[in-house]
Design a protein around this motif. Structure first.
Motif, PDB file in Angstrom:
ATOM      1  N   GLY A  17      -3.749  26.461  82.141  1.00 53.80           N
ATOM      2  CA  GLY A  17      -3.569  24.471  80.831  1.00 53.80           C
ATOM      3  C   GLY A  17      -4.691  24.523  80.265  1.00 53.80           C
ATOM      4  N   ILE A  18      -4.192  24.658  78.604  1.00 55.15           N
ATOM      5  CA  ILE A  18      -5.454  24.044  77.714  1.00 55.15           C
ATOM      6  C   ILE A  18      -5.416  23.125  77.613  1.00 55.15           C
ATOM      7  N   VAL A  19      -6.783  22.452  77.215  1.00 51.86           N
ATOM      8  CA  VAL A  19      -7.643  21.123  77.585  1.00 51.86           C
ATOM      9  C   VAL A  19      -7.848  21.084  76.217  1.00 51.86           C
ATOM     10  N   ASP A  20      -8.496  19.696  76.236  1.00 51.05           N
ATOM     11  CA  ASP A  20      -8.948  19.275  75.163  1.00 51.05           C
ATOM     12  C   ASP A  20     -10.174  18.112  75.803  1.00 51.05           C
ATOM     13  N   ALA A  21     -10.841  17.743  75.100  1.00 49.77           N
ATOM     14  CA  ALA A  21     -12.113  17.427  75.154  1.00 49.77           C
ATOM     15  C   ALA A  21     -12.170  16.232  76.263  1.00 49.77           C
ATOM     16  N   GLU A  22     -11.352  14.978  76.607  1.00 51.25           N
ATOM     17  CA  GLU A  22     -10.764  13.900  76.837  1.00 51.25           C
ATOM     18  C   GLU A  22     -10.499  14.425  78.778  1.00 51.25           C
ATOM     19  N   GLY A  23     -10.351  15.899  78.352  1.00 49.43           N
ATOM     20  CA  GLY A  23      -9.779  16.490  79.713  1.00 49.43           C
ATOM     21  C   GLY A  23      -8.172  15.961  79.981  1.00 49.43           C
ATOM     22  N   LYS A  24      -7.692  16.081  79.171  1.00 47.47           N
ATOM     23  CA  LYS A  24      -6.042  16.459  79.296  1.00 47.47           C
ATOM     24  C   LYS A  24      -5.474  17.704  78.892  1.00 47.47           C
TER      25      LYS A  24
END
Length: 316
Positions: A17-24
Motif C-alpha cells: 500500500g502507498i500511504v499518505d500522511a493521514e493514514g489513507k
C-alpha cells in the motif's frame, strides 16, 4: 507530498500500500507470497507489482520510505530470519530490507515482525487507539503477536521478542513449522483449525456439513460457515480452538497485564464463534488479580489494512 510504502508480507499473500500522511491507502497491489524458489525471485515479482503503483503517485521521488511487516522480521537486522511458513526464508536469513532498498535506489526501508506492524496499525488507526498496553494476535497461516507495553512495541534484546504463536500449549503433540511440537499456532491459526477439523472428522462418525467437502479441500472458512449453520462438529472445533487460545491468553496476562487482546486476520472473522470460548476459558483460569480487566476485541481495520498501515508507520 511524500508518501510511504507499507508491505504486509503474510504467509499466503503480500499486500503493498502507498500511504499518505493521514493514514489513507491511496494505491494498493498484491502478489502471492508462496511459489518462489528463493528470495531473489520473490523480490523480483514484488517489484513488478510495486513499480506500477509507485508510478501512479508520480514516481519514486514522491516516496520517502518503506516499511515491511513480515513473519520473523527483525527490526534490528532488517532480515526475515528462519520464517516457518515461508519456503524461501524457512532455512535461512534473508536481508529483505536491503534487497528492497537496493531495488528502490537506496530508499530507506525498515522491516519488523508482521504482527508488530499490525499492532502499530491498530494503535495509530484502529481499535487500540489511545491504548498503551495491549497484545495483537494475528490469526492467519500461523499465529503472530505484537506486544505493546507503555505505548512501545516490545522487541527484546535481539529484535525477536513476542513470538507468542510458538508458546508450547501441548508439548510433544502437533508438529509446527518451527520444528517443535505443540506450538499455539498449530491449533489456533487458520491452518490449525483445518488440522483440528480433519482430526475430529476422522475420530467420529457424527454427521457434519464438512463431510460434503473433500477432506483435503476444507478451509477454516468452511468450518466457520458450517458452525454458523449449527453444525455440531464445527462448533466443537471452535470450542476446542477457543479453549486453547483462552488458556494461552491467561498465561500472557501474567507478563504484561494488557488492557486488551486484539484479534486480527482471517480466522478472527469467525467473531463470537471464536471469542466466546476464549473469554469463557480465560475467565475460568486467569489469576484473580487479572480477572475482569482485559477486553477481547476484533480488529476494526479491514483486510490487510492494519498491517499495511502499521508497516508504513514503523519507518525510521
Amino acid at each position: 507530498m511524500k508518501y510511504t510504502i507499507g508491505l504486509d508480507l503474510g504467509g499466503t499473500n503480500s499486500v503493498f500500500g502507498i500511504v499518505d500522511a493521514e493514514g489513507k491507502i491511496i494505491e494498493q497491489a498484491s502478489i502471492k507470497t508462496k511459489g518462489y524458489d528463493d528470495a531473489d525471485t520473490y523480490v523480483k515479482a514484488a517489484m513488478n507489482a510495486l513499480l506500477p503503483i509507485i508510478k501512479n503517485v508520480g514516481g519514486l521521488e514522491y516516496i520517502s520510505s518503506m516499511g515491511i511487516g513480515a513473519p520473523n522480521g527483525n527490526i534490528i537486522s532488517g532480515c526475515v530470519e528462519y520464517a516457518p511458513n515461508i519456503a524461501w526464508a524457512h532455512d535461512c536469513v534473508v536481508p529483505l530490507a536491503k534487497m528492497f532498498s537496493d531495488k528502490l535506489n537506496g530508499l530507506p526501508v525498515t522491516l519488523t515482525n508482521d504482527a508488530n506492524a499490525a499492532a502499530m496499525g491498530e494503535m495509530k488507526f484502529g481499535v487500540a487507539k489511545g491504548m498503551k498496553d495491549f497484545i495483537v494476535l494475528t490469526l492467519g497461516t500461523g499465529v503472530g503477536s505484537g506486544i505493546v507495553c507503555n505505548g512501545e512495541l516490545v522487541y527484546g534484546s535481539d529484535g525477536n521478542a513476542g513470538e507468542l504463536g510458538h508458546l508450547l500449549v501441548k508439548p510433544g503433540d502437533r508438529l509446527c513449522g518451527c520444528g517443535r511440537r505443540g506450538c499455539l499456532e498449530t491449533y489456533c491459526s487458520a491452518t490449525g483449525v483445518v488440522r483440528t477439523a480433519k482430526q475430529f472428522l476422522s475420530e467420529s462418525d457424527e454427521p457434519s456439513l464438512l463431510r460434503d467437502i473433500p477432506i483435503d479441500e476444507i478451509t477454516s472458512y468452511d468450518v466457520s460457515m458450517a458452525a454458523q449453520k449449527g453444525d455440531a462438529i464445527s462448533n466443537k472445533i471452535f470450542d476446542f480452538t477457543g479453549k486453547i487460545m483462552g488458556e494461552a491468553c491467561a498465561n500472557m496476562a501474567v507478563f504484561s497485564s494488557p488492557e486488551a487482546f486484539i484479534f486480527f486476520g482471517g480466522l478472527a472473522k469467525a467473531g463470537e464463534l471464536l471469542l466466546a470460548p476464549i473469554r469463557k476459558t480465560y475467565d475460568e483460569i486467569v489469576m484473580p488479580i487479572y480477572k475482569n480487566k482485559a477486553k477481547f476485541l476484533l480488529s476494526t481495520l479491514d483486510g490487510a489494512n492494519a498491517a499495511v498501515l502499521g508497516a508504513a508507520s514503523i519507518v525510521k
